[in-house]
Motif scaffolding. Structure first.
Motif, mmCIF file in Angstrom:
data_model
loop_
_atom_site.group_PDB
_atom_site.id
_atom_site.type_symbol
_atom_site.label_atom_id
_atom_site.label_comp_id
_atom_site.label_asym_id
_atom_site.label_seq_id
_atom_site.Cartn_x
_atom_site.Cartn_y
_atom_site.Cartn_z
ATOM 1 N N THR A 93 0.826 -1.205 0.000
ATOM 2 C CA THR A 93 0.000 0.000 0.000
ATOM 3 C C THR A 93 0.864 1.260 0.000
ATOM 4 O O THR A 93 0.579 2.218 -0.725
ATOM 5 N N GLY A 94 1.920 1.259 0.779
ATOM 6 C CA GLY A 94 2.811 2.413 0.823
ATOM 7 C C GLY A 94 3.494 2.666 -0.507
ATOM 8 O O GLY A 94 3.606 3.817 -0.951
ATOM 9 N N ALA A 95 3.939 1.588 -1.157
ATOM 10 C CA ALA A 95 4.578 1.749 -2.469
ATOM 11 C C ALA A 95 3.592 2.268 -3.498
ATOM 12 O O ALA A 95 3.921 3.149 -4.307
ATOM 13 N N LEU A 96 2.359 1.748 -3.450
ATOM 14 C CA LEU A 96 1.331 2.207 -4.400
ATOM 15 C C LEU A 96 0.993 3.677 -4.157
ATOM 16 O O LEU A 96 0.890 4.468 -5.112
ATOM 17 N N LEU A 97 0.837 4.058 -2.897
ATOM 18 C CA LEU A 97 0.544 5.462 -2.581
ATOM 19 C C LEU A 97 1.686 6.370 -3.014
ATOM 20 O O LEU A 97 1.461 7.463 -3.543
ATOM 21 N N SER A 98 2.905 5.932 -2.792
ATOM 22 C CA SER A 98 4.067 6.727 -3.202
ATOM 23 C C SER A 98 4.062 6.945 -4.710
ATOM 24 O O SER A 98 4.301 8.046 -5.199
ATOM 25 N N PHE A 99 3.760 5.874 -5.447
ATOM 26 C CA PHE A 99 3.693 5.971 -6.909
ATOM 27 C C PHE A 99 2.593 6.941 -7.331
ATOM 28 O O PHE A 99 2.816 7.828 -8.159
ATOM 29 N N LEU A 100 1.394 6.774 -6.741
ATOM 30 C CA LEU A 100 0.263 7.617 -7.143
ATOM 31 C C LEU A 100 0.484 9.077 -6.765
ATOM 32 O O LEU A 100 0.170 9.979 -7.546
ATOM 33 N N LEU A 101 1.025 9.322 -5.584
ATOM 34 C CA LEU A 101 1.284 10.707 -5.170
ATOM 35 C C LEU A 101 2.348 11.341 -6.058
ATOM 36 O O LEU A 101 2.271 12.532 -6.390
ATOM 37 N N GLY A 102 3.342 10.552 -6.444
ATOM 38 C CA GLY A 102 4.370 11.065 -7.350
ATOM 39 C C GLY A 102 3.782 11.433 -8.696
ATOM 40 O O GLY A 102 4.147 12.441 -9.292
ATOM 41 N N ARG A 103 2.861 10.603 -9.173
ATOM 42 C CA ARG A 103 2.202 10.901 -10.451
ATOM 43 C C ARG A 103 1.319 12.139 -10.333
ATOM 44 O O ARG A 103 1.244 12.940 -11.248
ATOM 45 N N MET A 104 0.628 12.277 -9.204
ATOM 46 C CA MET A 104 -0.229 13.442 -9.017
ATOM 47 C C MET A 104 0.603 14.714 -8.965
ATOM 48 O O MET A 104 0.214 15.746 -9.488
ATOM 49 N N LYS A 105 1.733 14.627 -8.341
ATOM 50 C CA LYS A 105 2.594 15.798 -8.208
ATOM 51 C C LYS A 105 3.158 16.215 -9.556
ATOM 52 O O LYS A 105 3.234 17.395 -9.870
#
Length: 190
Positions: A93-105
């Protein structure tokens, strides 16, 4: 040199001095150490590779009742949603959130911050990269189960407890990783 004569360099963006600026490796290493201390004090040393057979054993036992009771290894490690399974779910979950937040940014179509890695024989299509990632993960877990623990269990937890096996495993894992990186990785073609 007297302390009053020393010049303190400051960074314009933060205003912090060199001494106040802690390197990232030290910050994250200290955080991992605190997590390890908390884990040892409350449950057990960190380790995640046991979670895979525990979870797969749970699923197979639901599909084929009595399966886990017939398997010596599953009787030894147990099955179910244990703290190790929850830790693994948190890592995913942490890796997925990190990926998604990076994409959003950076925008939905932003490029990853890490340059693509070319591995001999797996370059080219996205499917080949997925196969490579899956194969690498499978071999990692298979090897971890054969060795009785993964990098988290042997290196992080073992070295934190000053276990000789953890130190040996760490040296061999890094040495082998460097050797295979030299053999398999190459610069991306332009």
């Amino acid at each position: 040199m007297a302390v009053s004569e020393m010049k303190v360099r400051t960074f314009p963006a933060t205003g912090k001095s060199d001494a106040a600026r802690m390197p990232n490796w030290l910050k994250w290493g200290a955080l991992i150490g605190l997590v390890q201390i908390f884990a040892i004090a409350t449950v057990a040393p960190l380790g995640v590779s046991t979670a895979y057979p525990q979870f797969v054993g749970l699923v197979l036992d639901r599909l084929f009742p009595g399966f886990a009771a017939q398997q010596l290894y599953l009787r030894e490690i147990g099955t179910g949603v244990t703290w190790e399974v929850m830790l693994l779910a948190g890592l995913f979950t942490g890796a997925l959130l990190s990926f998604l937040l990076g994409r959003m940014k950076g925008g939905l179509h932003s490029q990853p911050a890490v340059a693509p890695v070319c591995v001999t024989g797996f370059e080219g299509s996205r499917m080949r990269r997925y196969v490579r990632a899956w194969l690498g993960g499978f071999l990692f877990i298979f090897g971890a189960r054969l060795a009785g623990g993964c990098t988290t269990g042997h290196m992080l937890s073992g070295m934190a407890q000053m276990a000789i096996s953890g130190l040996v495993f760490g040296a061999v894992a890094f040495g082998t990783g460097m050797l295979f990186a030299k053999l398999l990785f190459r610069e991306p073609s332009r």
